[in-house]
Design an enzyme around this catalytic site. Structure first.
Site, short mmCIF file in Angstrom:
data_model
loop_
_atom_site.label_atom_id
_atom_site.label_comp_id
_atom_site.label_asym_id
_atom_site.label_seq_id
_atom_site.Cartn_x
_atom_site.Cartn_y
_atom_site.Cartn_z
N CYS A 106 0.61 3.41 3.09
CA CYS A 106 1.37 2.89 4.23
C CYS A 106 2.84 3.21 4.04
O CYS A 106 3.54 3.60 4.98
CB CYS A 106 1.18 1.38 4.35
SG CYS A 106 -0.51 0.88 4.61
N CYS A 116 0.85 -1.20 0.00
CA CYS A 116 0.00 0.00 0.00
C CYS A 116 0.88 1.24 0.00
O CYS A 116 1.69 1.44 0.92
CB CYS A 116 -0.91 -0.01 1.22
SG CYS A 116 -1.70 1.55 1.53
#
Lengths: 470, 466
Positions: A393, A390
């Protein structure tokens, strides 16, 4: 092999409006119109108790005959007590105030709601005292809120009341001034008499008298009064006290207890808390208003540092996040499955792992299950639910690692749990996972983790979140 | 010689009213709980209805004897209703000013104007023009726009009155907003909120009156056009004496078009709600009021807002002294005021339709109890550049009014030796001053308050008052 992905997208319930920092009484007031501020009520003094200033804008309660919005099982206090016991009760609250002097607003709020249950209410003025409602919400206990509709508030304030009701799923118990009293005032002196002979008479009719009616229906109330708003009476705002001015449900001296959970908090920290928790705020703040009351008595301040918060908040761009329902997740997920099979080990994934730091504890499935079950933990934990692929993230990796290093040894543990692949369903059902990343705080005492509501994941914002709740 | 000159308040812009379909407008609601034999139920504009409660003390007294308090029900209802039907027929072609005068004459202190904060401020101007004392009430719902509160204050100061505000009952408001929130009208309609914040306070107010005056107009309710008489027994509400027929409702502007209302407001320099300049055409509570999209209904506002104010010669200005000296030098001790006799500046307003009034002539005009027809007179100085600038308009006006209208147009030269007389007896404050002498002198001479002296503006003034 296809995997069914059910969509549960989590988003902030209300878009945060911009906000600005202010200290109510300390701010410069517009010389043209009188500001509504605190004033001292001399008519009732208590033995050994000092009269304190009451901020009228914050005081609103339900009348005696109104039906409570919410019931709980706490046994109410005895209705009748002998006079000497008043002394004892007062002494009790002095002791409680000492015990709670260094407690956080959340602890004070929790104590107040626990002690008085349905006989206590938060006085909400439509300003930054909305923080009180957020704290009450965080305790997980039921709570009541009342506000004074003076009949002359800014349209933005009415809209804000409505937004707060929807955001928290509550009904505010509005108080409205008495028709005969308002008519008598405006028919003899007009609608703007406060510009000519001061605001006391108008405030008495539109605020103080409705407040008295409301407090008669309660045994305790909660205000947003702060020491930094009244430098001259700094030492006179305890976090809890027997109310020296107003009477409560049982009538007479000592029948009402007043809680001031944010008495020791600075305005700047209040605003950090509101931003961190994504609390709705009055849109007037972004227009330069630092003190909010009735429309004719409220004016924007001149440009200056008190406006800084508003400008900062207003201009801040919202971050994005990966929602589970987005198309790219399926794509990534398939790649993940193809590449890894059943393996969850670090380093064997297609994408290199993130949040690698000796100060970030990597939690296994059983590790986080145990953490979630604990009733009493040695220390609070901050955990990020992430997926290494991600990009959001990845974007917060540096901040999170910096945070962990700062918090090392401070009594707060920082950890990570990889929640994609096989762990996703578990994380969705048990850990409030709605999108990557999801950040949770596991408090020291409580089984319920608190989800970080903001999309601002810089070190300062995360630190504010931790400090507000630990 | 300096003269203190007081200027009147200048009104902000105006807009032609119309409704916007997007949000529920507070409009008419038919209240059917009390039918009256022979009377038809009609829609009532709630925004305009506001009255004083029984126990409120009136701010003003007058000597009119109130109607008999007790009458037989049958005869009272039948007789009173029949009387007002006749009066309505008699007044159907009357001007708003005549209707207002009749209403105030008949009911004195037991009647009040319902003022909503919109263009119905015209009612207050008409009441003032009658020269009679009058009462005004308004509904403060607790949710009005700030601009509306500011207009209420400006109106009180402009007319030197106290508006008798009504406020909704606290228990009723609290019950509504606690159970349904502050914006329930967006979800389940405005009826419940209007009932609590408007209709019930209105009922309380009307209980303290025997008659009320509304700004209702036929052009606001095309569907019920024929159902708004200029006066009627109120079919819905009860007055001081209670029961059917206890309240009379006057609608002085029922037959006036919105466009003409706005002309009147501009002409008379009446204060208006600043929301009109922001594109609001219909004004009520703040959450239920929104600006309209650009279009012809906004034209009035834009026109008013952008109009530049004319100037005028004040008697205290330096150039007046200079002109005066010049005049004195040119004429010496001459007593003559004949046309064309002045040597310095030729006379102005020369037209067969403009009557040149001598000192004696205008003194007689001012004294007359009953004039054959109303007069419009300009007090001027031929050397005044602003009088010269309006010459063409004034002569055009006189030409238009000649003959068919029963209206006389005159001029009176008020500089030089006539100045003191004009100042003390004719309200002269600056050149030019335009005066209207009504047909019946029970009404005072009215000074034209605006500085817009084009033909249309002057015509609007004359039509409003004659």
């Amino acid at each position: 092999m296809a995997l069914a992905v059910s969509t549960t997208s989590s988003s902030s319930a209300a878009a945060a409006a911009s906000s600005s920092f202010f200290s109510r009484l300390g701010s410069s007031s517009d010389a043209k119109a009188p500001q509504i501020g605190s004033f001292r009520f001399p008519e009732r003094s208590l033995v050994s108790s000092v009269v304190v200033n009451v901020t009228q804008r914050r005081s609103l309660v339900r009348p005696l005959n109104a039906e409570p919005q919410r019931n709980d099982s706490i046994v109410p206090l005895a209705a009748t007590i002998v006079a000497p016991e008043v002394e004892k009760e007062e002494e009790d609250f002095e002791q409680i105030a000492k015990d709670l002097e260094n407690a956080s607003p959340l602890e004070i709020m929790d104590r107040a709601l626990e002690k008085f249950g349905n006989d206590i209410a938060i006085a909400f003025s439509g300003a930054e005292d909305v923080a009180l409602i957020e704290y009450a919400h965080l305790t997980g206990r039921p709570y009541r809120v009342f506000s004074l509709d003076t009949g002359r508030l800014n349209p933005e304030t009415y809209k804000f009341f409505d937004a707060v009701e929807k955001h928290y799923g509550i009904h505010i118990e509005y108080m409205f001034p008495d028709a005969v009293e308002v008519q008598a005032l405006v028919r003899t002196k007009g609608l703007f008499s406060f510009y000519e002979d001061g605001h006391q008479e108008c405030c008495r009719v539109r605020k103080v008298r409705p407040l008295r009616r409301a407090l008669k229906g309660l045994k305790a109330w909660i205000t947003g009064q702060r020491k930094d708003q009244s430098p001259g009476t700094r030492s006179e705002i305890p976090v809890v006290q027997v109310d020296p001015v107003f009477e409560g449900l049982d009538g007479g001296i000592g029948s009402l207890v007043k809680w001031n959970p944010v008495a020791n908090v600075n305005g700047l920290d209040i605003w950090s808390f509101l931003r961190t928790m994504d609390v709705p705020v009055n849109s007037l703040h972004s227009q330069g208003y630092v003190s909010i009351g009735c429309e004719p008595c409220t004016r924007p301040v001149l440009p200056g540092q008190h406006e800084r918060e508003g400008r900062w908040w207003w201009e801040d761009a919202k971050a994005k996040e990966c929602g589970l329902h987005k198309g790219n997740i399926k794509h990534e997920d398939a790649a993940q499955l193809n590449g890894n099979g059943a393996s969850q080990a670090n380093g064997s994934a297609t994408v290199a792992d993130i949040f690698n730091s000796q100060d970030v504890v990597s939690l296994s499935r059983s590790g986080i299950e145990n953490l979630a079950k604990l009733e009493n933990r040695k220390e609070p934990w901050l955990v990020v639910l992430y997926a290494p692929w991600c990009r959001f993230c990845q974007a917060m990796e540096e901040s999170y690692v910096d945070l962990a290093e700062k918090l090392a040894g401070s009594g707060v543990k920082v950890a990570k749990f990889r929640a994609d692949g096989d762990q996703k369903e578990y994380a969705k059902t048990e850990l409030q996972l709605g999108s990557f990343p999801t950040i949770l705080l596991f408090p020291k005492h409580s089984s319920q983790p608190i989800k970080y509501p903001s999309e601002k994941r810089d070190v300062d914002s995360l630190t504010a979140f931790v400090n507000a709740l630990r | 010689m300096a003269l203190a000159f007081t200027s009147s308040i200048s009104a902000p812009t105006s807009t032609f009213p119309s409704s916007e379909p997007k949000l529920p407008q507070i409009g008419s609601i038919r209240i059917s709980e009390r039918p009256i034999g022979g009377a038809v139920n009609f829609n009532l504009s709630q925004r305009r209805s506001l009255v004083k409660p029984v126990n409120a003390e009136p701010p003003r007294k007058d000597s009119i004897v109130p109607l008999a308090a007790t009458t037989i029900v049958a005869s009272a209802s039948e007789t009173k209703e029949e009387d007002f039907e006749q009066i309505a027929s008699d007044l159907d072609n009357a001007s708003p000013l005549e209707i207002m005068d009749r209403a105030l004459d008949k009911f004195g202190n037991d009647i009040a104007i319902a003022f909503s904060g919109a263009e119905d401020v015209a009612l207050i101007e008409y009441a003032k023009l009658t020269g009679r004392p009058f009462r005004v009430f308004s509904l403060d719902t607790g949710r009005l726009n700030p601009e509306t509160y500011q207009l209420f204050d400006a109106v009180e100061k402009h007319y030197g009155i106290r508006i008798e505000y009504m406020f909704p009952d606290a228990v009723e408001v609290q019950a509504l907003v606690r159970s349904k929130g502050l914006f329930s009208f967006y979800e389940d309609g405005h009826q419940e909120c209007c009932r609590v914040r408007k209709v019930r306070p209105l009922r309380r107010a009307l209980k303290g009156l025997r008659a009320w005056i509304t700004g209702q107009r036929k052009d606001q309710s095309p569907g019920t056009r024929s159902e708004i008489p200029v006066v009627q027994v109120d079919p819905v509400f009860e007055g001081m004496d209670g029961g059917i027929g206890s309240l009379v409702k006057w609608n002085p502007v029922a037959n006036v078009k919105g466009h003409d209302i706005w002309n009147f407001l501009r002409t008379m320099n009446v204060p208006v709600n600043s929301l009109h300049a922001k594109g609001y055409v219909s004004i009520g509570c703040e959450p239920c009021t929104r600006p309209v999209l650009p279009g012809q209904h906004e034209r009035e506002g834009r026109w008013w807002w952008e109009d530049a104010k004319a100037k005028e010669c004040g008697l205290h200005k330096g150039n007046v002294k200079q002109q005066k000296e010049e005049d004195v030098n040119g004429n010496g001790l001459s007593q003559s005021h004949a046309n064309g006799d002045a040597t310095t500046v030729p006379d102005i307003f020369n037209s067969p339709n403009v009557v040149n009034l001598s000192r004696t002539g205008i003194e007689n005009l001012a004294k007359l109890e009953d004039r054959k027809e109303p007069w419009l007179v300009v007090l001027y100085a031929p050397w005044c550049p602003y009088c010269q600038a309006m010459e063409e308009s004034y002569v055009d006006l006189a030409d238009k009014l000649a003959g068919s209208t029963g209206m006389k147009v005159g001029k009176f030269r008020a500089d030089g030796e006539q100045k003191e007389f004009a100042k003390s007896e004719l309200q002269l404050g600056s050149f030019p001053t335009i005066l209207f002498f009504p047909k019946h002198s029970s009404r005072p001479t009215i000074k034209y308050p605006s500085e817009k002296r084009d033909v249309d503006s002057l015509m609007a003034f004359v039509n409003a008052l004659r």
